[in-house]
Design a protein around this motif. Structure first.
Motif, mmCIF file in Angstrom:
data_model
loop_
_atom_site.group_PDB
_atom_site.id
_atom_site.type_symbol
_atom_site.label_atom_id
_atom_site.label_comp_id
_atom_site.label_asym_id
_atom_site.label_seq_id
_atom_site.Cartn_x
_atom_site.Cartn_y
_atom_site.Cartn_z
ATOM 1 N N TRP A 76 0.829 -1.215 0.000
ATOM 2 C CA TRP A 76 0.000 0.000 0.000
ATOM 3 C C TRP A 76 0.855 1.252 0.000
ATOM 4 O O TRP A 76 0.589 2.198 -0.734
ATOM 5 C CB TRP A 76 -0.982 -0.008 1.167
ATOM 6 N N ALA A 77 1.889 1.281 0.814
ATOM 7 C CA ALA A 77 2.752 2.467 0.856
ATOM 8 C C ALA A 77 3.544 2.624 -0.435
ATOM 9 O O ALA A 77 3.772 3.746 -0.894
ATOM 10 C CB ALA A 77 3.701 2.372 2.050
ATOM 11 N N GLY A 78 3.952 1.506 -1.022
ATOM 12 C CA GLY A 78 4.759 1.558 -2.235
ATOM 13 C C GLY A 78 3.959 1.867 -3.488
ATOM 14 O O GLY A 78 4.438 2.547 -4.387
ATOM 15 N N ARG A 79 2.730 1.368 -3.555
ATOM 16 C CA ARG A 79 1.924 1.521 -4.769
ATOM 17 C C ARG A 79 0.873 2.615 -4.673
ATOM 18 O O ARG A 79 0.564 3.278 -5.645
ATOM 19 C CB ARG A 79 1.213 0.203 -5.101
ATOM 20 N N PHE A 80 0.277 2.758 -3.485
ATOM 21 C CA PHE A 80 -0.858 3.674 -3.328
ATOM 22 C C PHE A 80 -0.715 4.515 -2.055
ATOM 23 O O PHE A 80 -1.529 4.411 -1.143
ATOM 24 C CB PHE A 80 -2.174 2.884 -3.276
ATOM 25 N N PRO A 81 0.298 5.348 -1.977
ATOM 26 C CA PRO A 81 0.524 6.117 -0.749
ATOM 27 C C PRO A 81 -0.639 7.052 -0.400
ATOM 28 O O PRO A 81 -0.776 7.472 0.745
ATOM 29 C CB PRO A 81 1.807 6.898 -1.035
ATOM 30 N N GLU A 82 -1.495 7.337 -1.387
ATOM 31 C CA GLU A 82 -2.631 8.223 -1.105
ATOM 32 C C GLU A 82 -3.708 7.546 -0.248
ATOM 33 O O GLU A 82 -4.567 8.218 0.307
ATOM 34 C CB GLU A 82 -3.250 8.739 -2.420
#
Length: 83
Positions: free
Chosen positions: A28-34
């Motif tokens: 999640w942090a690497g791909r979709f930080p939003e």
């Protein structure tokens, strides 16, 4: 949601020699930080694992394709990362 405290209890079990995590830690942090909520859960989970390592001394090896993402970076001082 996963009960992280219950999973962290595995580290204290005398029958457990080491814990291996293989997969998407940091996804999640690497791909979709939003997606703040999911990133926060992921970082909190990594923190629980790191604390379990520090408290018990049980080795934890993490293999992830997201070794540079926040959860993996946060946990790496306590564990050996295999990217």
């Amino acid at each position: 949601m996963v009960d992280l405290d219950r999973h962290a209890a595995l580290f204290a079990d005398p029958e457990v020699d080491a814990v291996v995590v293989v997969g998407q830690l940091g996804y999640w942090a690497g791909r979709f930080p939003e997606f703040d909520g999911l990133v926060a859960q992921e970082v909190a989970g990594a923190g629980v694992l790191a604390e379990a390592v520090r408290e018990t001394g049980t080795p934890l090896v993490v293999a992830t394709v997201y070794a540079g993402a926040a959860p993996a970076r946060d946990i790496s001082p306590a564990v050996r990362m295999a990217a």
